[in-house]
Design a protein around this motif. Sequence first.
Motif, short mmCIF file in Angstrom:
data_model
loop_
_atom_site.label_atom_id
_atom_site.label_comp_id
_atom_site.label_asym_id
_atom_site.label_seq_id
_atom_site.Cartn_x
_atom_site.Cartn_y
_atom_site.Cartn_z
N ARG A 203 46.77 61.02 18.83
CA ARG A 203 46.81 59.63 18.38
C ARG A 203 47.97 58.92 19.06
NH1 ARG A 203 47.12 57.35 12.13
NH2 ARG A 203 47.07 55.15 12.66
N VAL A 204 47.70 57.73 19.57
CA VAL A 204 48.74 56.93 20.21
C VAL A 204 49.51 56.17 19.13
CG1 VAL A 204 49.16 54.95 21.71
CG2 VAL A 204 47.52 56.71 22.40
N TYR A 205 50.84 56.33 19.14
CA TYR A 205 51.69 55.70 18.14
C TYR A 205 52.45 54.50 18.67
CZ TYR A 205 50.84 59.57 14.96
OH TYR A 205 50.24 60.48 14.12
N GLY A 206 52.50 54.31 20.00
CA GLY A 206 53.20 53.18 20.55
C GLY A 206 53.27 53.28 22.07
N THR B 48 62.85 58.57 23.31
CA THR B 48 62.86 57.14 23.57
C THR B 48 61.90 56.42 22.63
OG1 THR B 48 63.36 57.52 25.90
CG2 THR B 48 62.47 55.37 25.31
N ALA B 49 62.39 55.38 21.97
CA ALA B 49 61.56 54.63 21.03
C ALA B 49 60.65 53.65 21.76
CB ALA B 49 62.44 53.89 20.03
N PRO B 50 59.40 53.50 21.33
CA PRO B 50 58.51 52.51 21.93
C PRO B 50 58.92 51.11 21.50
CG PRO B 50 57.45 53.52 20.05
CD PRO B 50 58.76 54.23 20.23
N ASP B 51 58.47 50.11 22.24
CA ASP B 51 58.75 48.73 21.84
C ASP B 51 57.49 47.96 21.47
OD1 ASP B 51 57.54 48.18 24.28
OD2 ASP B 51 59.34 47.45 25.26
N THR B 52 56.32 48.62 21.58
CA THR B 52 55.05 47.94 21.29
C THR B 52 54.20 48.81 20.37
OG1 THR B 52 55.11 46.97 23.50
CG2 THR B 52 53.02 46.85 22.29
N PRO B 53 53.95 48.37 19.13
CA PRO B 53 53.08 49.16 18.25
C PRO B 53 51.63 49.07 18.71
CG PRO B 53 53.65 47.08 17.21
CD PRO B 53 54.45 47.15 18.48
N PRO B 54 50.83 50.07 18.41
CA PRO B 54 49.42 50.02 18.80
C PRO B 54 48.66 49.02 17.96
CG PRO B 54 49.84 51.96 17.47
CD PRO B 54 51.17 51.32 17.72
N ALA B 55 47.70 48.33 18.59
CA ALA B 55 46.79 47.47 17.85
C ALA B 55 45.85 48.36 17.04
CB ALA B 55 46.00 46.58 18.80
N ARG B 56 45.17 47.78 16.06
CA ARG B 56 44.23 48.56 15.26
C ARG B 56 43.21 49.27 16.14
NH1 ARG B 56 42.40 49.02 10.11
NH2 ARG B 56 43.87 47.48 9.35
N THR B 57 42.76 48.59 17.20
CA THR B 57 41.75 49.19 18.07
C THR B 57 42.33 50.33 18.91
OG1 THR B 57 42.22 47.45 19.68
CG2 THR B 57 40.33 47.14 18.24
N ASP B 58 43.66 50.42 19.01
CA ASP B 58 44.29 51.50 19.77
C ASP B 58 44.73 52.65 18.87
OD1 ASP B 58 44.05 50.10 22.14
OD2 ASP B 58 45.94 49.06 21.84
#
Length: 447
Positions: A417-420, A371-381
């Motif tokens: 690492r969180v990608y989304g 399943t593809a994410p719909d929200t990219p991580p912010a720089r801080t994430d």
Amino acid sequence: MKLLLCVLSALLLAGCAAGAASGDAISAPAPAATVETAEAAPTPVPAAAAPQGLEPTGAAVLDYDDIRLIDYERAMQTYPETDYYTMCKDGLWGLMRSDGTEVLPCRAPEPLFECDIDEHHWHGYLDGLAWEETDPPEREYNARLKASGDGTLCDAHDGGGYLGFVDLQDNALHIYYGSLGPGELRAPTDADMLLFSGSANGFVPVRDGALDAEGDGWFNYIGGEQYVYRNRDSKAANEFIYSAADFFFDAPLAPAQRDGKWVYLDTAGNEVTALCYDGVYRPNRYTDESRVFARAAPLLNGCTVVSRDWKFGLLDSTGAELVPCVYDGLVWDGGTAWIRQADGWHEYSIPGVTKPDPWRLLLDSLGADITAPDTPPARTDAIFFTTRTNGERLNLRAGPGTGYDIIGKIPDYLRLRVYGTMSSAPGWALVQYDQQYGWVSTEYLQR
């Protein structure tokens, strides 16, 4: 045919002629004068001429003595680190984003580099301090990095992992990988060959040798440090033996070294440049000489930085010098180039060339089963989290929820690492483990 070969050889050698020198950088401009401090305005420095084929971006001129690409380990990471450079002022090195924003001021005695197995973990920044002196500045700089979302300082540790191809007595390719001492051995899959060579039967740099059994599937590699480009059937791509060689990955060219110089090969194994380039990448940490770099740079989005006789240029995907080697410094992040000219470092773009979007690359690489994410991580994430599961393995799932299939198990205390994320499924994050993307519950992750 002989005449054609002579013409081609002449053209290649002409491309390696020494370039003209350019001047040194000067100090940054002073702040604007107020009524109390107003003086006669200084004569403005003429604008630097753009290299042929490039366009200025309008970014502020940077006043550094040197800027270099961050050293990363592509075999252990999914994509080159193109968001940061390490820069030098008065013999000391710091960290900057590729857009010119300073992240860490210049204080390290050597260029910063990235941890072999952890992205955005910076090595070397506190070098030169006694062990007992590192704690206060480490806390200070890590707090700054955390606030800006630019990773963390990486303490010294036992070392990173290794992965390479070996050709044994059975005349077949094997992947030899591990950490520090003895390693494991396995046959390369189609996915391995696609990752490292760009095709299922492409060429990869291979060492010849033998293995000494260590027991329980662990082996010690016995052999030399010379490389031949071979396909999975062990067929050599050309007649050359190299002292150092890189994978192609998804690029059309790869650098290899022989006789102390670097040359670029195409995916068929042909050397498409002259053997004339110097190392510009990966600082040599085994010498006391400053600014000695051990490797040629990889291609990023079809171009790479090259150097001849301490003059820098930009090579394109055909092996031609898009920017000739005449500049005192040049770095390239896949979208823009910083080039050192008489009044400092100027940023330029190549018309029609855009830096790859990591978010789009991620979505394209997931496949239909994840399943593809719909929200990219912010720089801080976009930093690492640690799994905390009290010794149990954490489920890696095909989607953000317990109703999705389990596709893997992640060890306790592993950094991820969180990608989304998914806006409709809070509490779940897309991560990667063992070259497999999947979803985990953030309940078991700790920053």
